[in-house]
Enzyme design. Structure first.
Site, PDB file in Angstrom:
ATOM      1  CE  LYS A 241      -4.423  -1.851   1.354  1.00 13.87           C
ATOM      2  NZ  LYS A 241      -5.564  -1.830   2.293  1.00 13.87           N
ATOM      3  NE  ARG A 275      -8.193  -8.348   0.273  1.00 12.03           N
ATOM      4  CZ  ARG A 275      -7.870  -7.506  -0.705  1.00 12.03           C
ATOM      5  NH1 ARG A 275      -6.929  -6.597  -0.502  1.00 12.03           N
ATOM      6  NH2 ARG A 275      -8.475  -7.571  -1.883  1.00 12.03           N
TER       7      ARG A 275
END
Length: 296
Positions: A241, A275
């Site tokens: 991210k 995840r």
């Protein structure tokens, strides 16, 4: 910190939960291990791997590769939720994911999660063999989602997001990011229970990167164990991210080590599901972090 408070902190990180009941398997979230959820984006525009696994064959082969690498869950999404992403119709989402889910469901008993906030998509996915719903809106977008989850009895992930994918990164603000998200998720849990969803089937996700600044994301990870007060297993998604890219000043395809560090911290602070894109590497990271966590 006193020895007594350290003991209390350890107790909450080692909190156990009843097993999560998927239609064809059980996730023993009380075990001294963290589950790895492999990301399967069947989209042309996801921030990290958009277009790489867009055809049914590409998507199926990548999912099977992640399972071979140790994934415990496969999370299938047909619409990007990256900042600024444009929504697609339920029909398009279904066309992207259902053929792959059907094929995976006949090839493996590994639980397949459907990453969607649309009840029509979730129902089609469940009918095709999906065993879990992962909703970035905590089931607030589509009024039909809560009744669907209650009727099917599948596990659900309730995630926090401020705004929408189109607006969430424009100017996210909180009074206190950790307290505000805990309050939001607690309300989401209560609403889900009132709708008939079994509390033992609920997983929570503070939503790293979904309406959060760099500082917000770091604070969530630093204080992640506080979310355990909600009494539900935590799923965390930090893989590749932008906050990692900002810290390291690296593009999305060079964030493996940063992801590993964030995953390890999340596991130490009590995450039960991570995840990730890079399953093989993160399975190894999780094993070490679990070993350290359990020994503490």
């Amino acid at each position: 910190m006193s020895c007594n408070s350290q003991s209390q902190s350890n107790d909450i990180v080692h909190r156990t939960y009843p097993p999560i009941q998927c239609p064809r398997c059980i996730l023993d979230v009380s075990a001294n291990r963290t589950f790895v959820m492999g990301i399967l984006n069947i989209t042309p525009d996801s921030f990290s791997d958009g277009g790489k696994y867009y055809t049914p064959d590409q998507a199926y082969l990548h999912a099977m590769r992640m399972i071979e690498e140790g994934a415990d869950i496969i999370d299938v999404g047909g619409e990007s939720s990256r900042p600024g992403a444009q929504p697609v119709s339920a029909e398009e989402e279904i066309a992207r994911i259902v053929p792959v889910i059907e094929r995976l469901a006949t090839a493996t008993n590994i639980p397949i999660s459907v990453d969607t906030y649309k009840a029509q998509v979730a129902e089609s996915a469940i009918n095709a063999g999906a065993q879990m719903i992962n909703d970035i809106t905590a089931m607030t977008y589509d009024p039909a989602m809560l009744p669907l989850a209650a009727r099917t009895g599948v596990p659900v992930v309730l995630m926090h997001m401020q705004g929408t994918p189109q607006t969430m990164q424009l100017n996210p603000q909180y009074t206190n990011v950790v307290s505000d998200i805990i309050e939001y998720l607690n309300n989401a849990i209560q609403i889900a229970k009132q709708a008939g969803i079994n509390e033992e089937q609920i997983i929570i996700d503070p939503g790293i990167g979904f309406g959060k600044t760099l500082e917000h994301n770091l604070s969530i990870l630093h204080h992640l164990s506080e979310f355990l007060r909600l009494g539900r297993p935590i799923l965390i998604g930090v893989s590749r991210k932008s906050f990692i890219g900002k810290i390291l000043d690296l593009p999305v395809d060079e964030r493996l080590e940063g992801t590993a560090a964030a995953v390890a911290i999340a596991v130490i602070h009590g995450a039960k599901i991570v995840r990730v894109h890079d399953v093989k590497a993160m399975v190894r990271v999780v094993k070490i972090a679990d070993a350290i966590r359990v020994s503490s």
